[in-house]
Scaffold this active site. Structure first.
Site, PDB file in Angstrom:
ATOM      1  N   TYR A 142      -7.549   7.589   3.352  1.00 17.66           N
ATOM      2  CA  TYR A 142      -8.869   6.646   3.281  1.00 17.66           C
ATOM      3  C   TYR A 142     -10.151   8.028   3.575  1.00 17.66           C
ATOM      4  O   TYR A 142     -10.850   7.677   3.335  1.00 17.66           O
ATOM      5  CB  TYR A 142      -9.561   6.251   4.711  1.00 17.66           C
ATOM      6  CG  TYR A 142      -8.995   4.603   4.425  1.00 17.66           C
ATOM      7  CD1 TYR A 142      -8.145   4.243   3.192  1.00 17.66           C
ATOM      8  CD2 TYR A 142      -9.371   3.869   5.384  1.00 17.66           C
ATOM      9  CE1 TYR A 142      -7.324   2.829   3.711  1.00 17.66           C
ATOM     10  CE2 TYR A 142      -7.958   2.231   5.847  1.00 17.66           C
ATOM     11  CZ  TYR A 142      -8.036   2.017   4.978  1.00 17.66           C
ATOM     12  OH  TYR A 142      -6.940   0.859   4.765  1.00 17.66           O
ATOM     13  N   LYS A 191       6.485   5.875   4.953  1.00 18.03           N
ATOM     14  CA  LYS A 191       7.380   5.935   4.260  1.00 18.03           C
ATOM     15  C   LYS A 191       7.900   7.104   3.169  1.00 18.03           C
ATOM     16  O   LYS A 191       7.337   7.300   2.594  1.00 18.03           O
ATOM     17  CB  LYS A 191       6.402   5.047   2.699  1.00 18.03           C
ATOM     18  CG  LYS A 191       6.468   4.305   1.734  1.00 18.03           C
ATOM     19  CD  LYS A 191       7.204   3.281   1.524  1.00 18.03           C
ATOM     20  CE  LYS A 191       8.440   2.466   0.624  1.00 18.03           C
ATOM     21  NZ  LYS A 191       8.993   1.597   0.603  1.00 18.03           N
ATOM     22  N   ASP A 223       7.338  -1.228   5.005  1.00 19.49           N
ATOM     23  CA  ASP A 223       7.305  -2.246   4.601  1.00 19.49           C
ATOM     24  C   ASP A 223       8.323  -3.256   5.585  1.00 19.49           C
ATOM     25  O   ASP A 223       8.322  -4.353   5.821  1.00 19.49           O
ATOM     26  CB  ASP A 223       8.669  -2.233   2.807  1.00 19.49           C
ATOM     27  CG  ASP A 223       9.111  -1.228   3.072  1.00 19.49           C
ATOM     28  OD1 ASP A 223       9.307  -0.276   3.419  1.00 19.49           O
ATOM     29  OD2 ASP A 223       9.606  -1.144   1.403  1.00 19.49           O
ATOM     30  N   ASP A 251      -3.761  -5.711  11.427  1.00 18.85           N
ATOM     31  CA  ASP A 251      -4.328  -7.268  11.119  1.00 18.85           C
ATOM     32  C   ASP A 251      -3.362  -7.779  11.189  1.00 18.85           C
ATOM     33  O   ASP A 251      -3.505  -9.256  11.597  1.00 18.85           O
ATOM     34  CB  ASP A 251      -5.180  -7.063   9.871  1.00 18.85           C
ATOM     35  CG  ASP A 251      -7.028  -6.409  10.113  1.00 18.85           C
ATOM     36  OD1 ASP A 251      -7.106  -6.112  11.016  1.00 18.85           O
ATOM     37  OD2 ASP A 251      -7.662  -6.727   9.483  1.00 18.85           O
TER      38      ASP A 251
END
Ligand code: NAD
Length: 356
Positions: A142, A191, A223, A251
């Site tokens: 970001y 990851k 994942d 979320d």
């Protein structure tokens, strides 16, 4: 203990829900022999109206001089047509940056009396759902360079994902400190089978884990974590992860607890300073009607006591009072179900304060 709290009520339902959190904080101070002083400052739409800017310098100064910040919510249709850099939400991003708040903490806890609001099967939630996501907030993709360009006749978009070792180290230390105040387990999500940023993340996480043998530690690929959160969330206590993964997983974790009006959050910097706020917005559609659910803000105040003031017993007293009021069947409109007793924002605040 004496503590100074900067209070940003904000817009919409902000003032109503923050008033209830202060009611509960005052009762907690009285019961445990503390003194909380509040200094109210403006941010968001109300600051635009009063001072022509969503984040006045005075607000930053008062927050920096306080022990922590309690925030309601900002924004509303009145200010929606302003240009991006003058909108209320700009105040929110600005204050996080000004206060150097790099760790976002979102608990996901299922209150037993609200189990019906949880979209997971009962046999899953019967095992319990009480975890915290620690998300890195000021680094990663970001905050990398974002470019779109033409190359050999095709359009290419490029987002740079970058982490410095110190950014990883400080957020992982926040997670370990938090685990020590909870059930003593950290799951670090990455990851590392694909990304270099994740491999650096994992290396640093392992070395901090070695320094903290009293905390149980495991690595989880992102994942797999997304899957495990719906398969068996009871296996998690503290999940720590980088910005993008944390955005998505927090979320997901919030959603499995049911209602928006119930979920608190904290943004922490170095030391014990923090900003505490509900995850929902200013709910302009119900503002000024005394019907909003103040529980997310009351639980944010509880997090402030636990994480900024080291007042675990006091925070437990607030969480227990919320549980009791829900178990007795009191509900605001957003969490109302058949057979329950519907109460207003100020009534549920008083009921919770009475049970401290
Ligand atoms: P919202 O979270 O304000 O509301 C979504 C829905 O949930 C609405 O129907 C609302 O009535 C309901 N709701 C939210 N909180 C509730 C509560 N405590 N009790 C009962 N019902 C509740 O999201 P939105 O409608 O998308 O945004 C409204 C404004 O809030 C916008 O201006 C947005 O930019 C702003 N916003 C601010 C923050 C923040 O200050 N941190 C976060 C999100 C949105």
């Amino acid at each position: 203990m004496e503590k100074n709290i900067a209070v940003i009520k904000g817009d919409g339902i902000g003032p109503e829900i923050v008033n209830e959190a202060i009611k509960v904080l005052d009762k907690t101070a009285e019961r445990f022999g503390h003194k909380f002083s509040y200094k109210e400052v403006l941010m968001g739409g109300c600051a635009i109206d009063a001072e022509g800017t969503p984040l006045p310098q005075k607000t930053i100064d008062v927050c920096l001089a306080s022990d922590s910040v309690l925030l309601g919510a900002v924004g509303g249709p009145k200010w929606d047509t302003l240009p991006g850099d003058q909108r209320p939400e700009k105040g929110l991003l600005g204050i996080r940056k000004a206060l150097n708040l790099f760790a976002n903490i979102r608990p996901a806890k299922l209150f037993a009396p609200l189990a019906d609001a949880c979209p997971l099967k009962k046999e899953i939630t019967d095992k319990g759902l009480d975890l915290v996501i620690v998300r890195e907030l000021t680094g990663g993709v970001y905050f990398g360079k974002h470019t779109t360009f033409e190359e050999d006749g095709v359009t290419v978009a490029d987002d740079d994902m970058r982490y410095h070792d110190y950014e990883i180290e400080r957020i992982i230390r926040v997670a370990f400190d938090m685990a020590k105040k909870r059930s003593g387990k950290v799951s670090s999500v990455d990851k590392a089978n694909v990304l270099d940023t994740s491999r650096l993340w994992r290396k640093i996480a392992h070395s901090i884990s070695e320094e903290n043998p009293d905390v149980q530690y495991n690595d989880v690929l992102v994942d797999n974590c997304a899957m495990q959160l719906v398969r068996d969330p009871s296996q998690f206590d503290v999940i720590v992860t980088e910005n993008l993964f944390g955005d998505i997983l927090s979320d997901e974790a919030s959603m499995i607890t049911g209602s928006l009006g119930m979920i608190p959050s904290a943004s922490l910097g170095e030391g014990s300073f923090g900003m505490y706020e509900p995850i929902h917005g200013s709910a302009p559609d119900i503002a000024g009607q005394n019907i909003a659910n103040p529980i997310a803000t009351i639980l944010s105040a509880s997090m402030m006591l636990r994480y900024s003031f080291d007042m675990g017993k006091e925070a437990d007293a607030i969480d227990d009072a919320v549980n009791k009021v829900l178990a007795e069947g009191y509900r605001t409109g957003d969490i109302m179900s058949e057979g329950m007793k519907k109460v207003s924002c100020s009534e549920i605040g008083s009921l919770i304060a009475d049970r401290i």
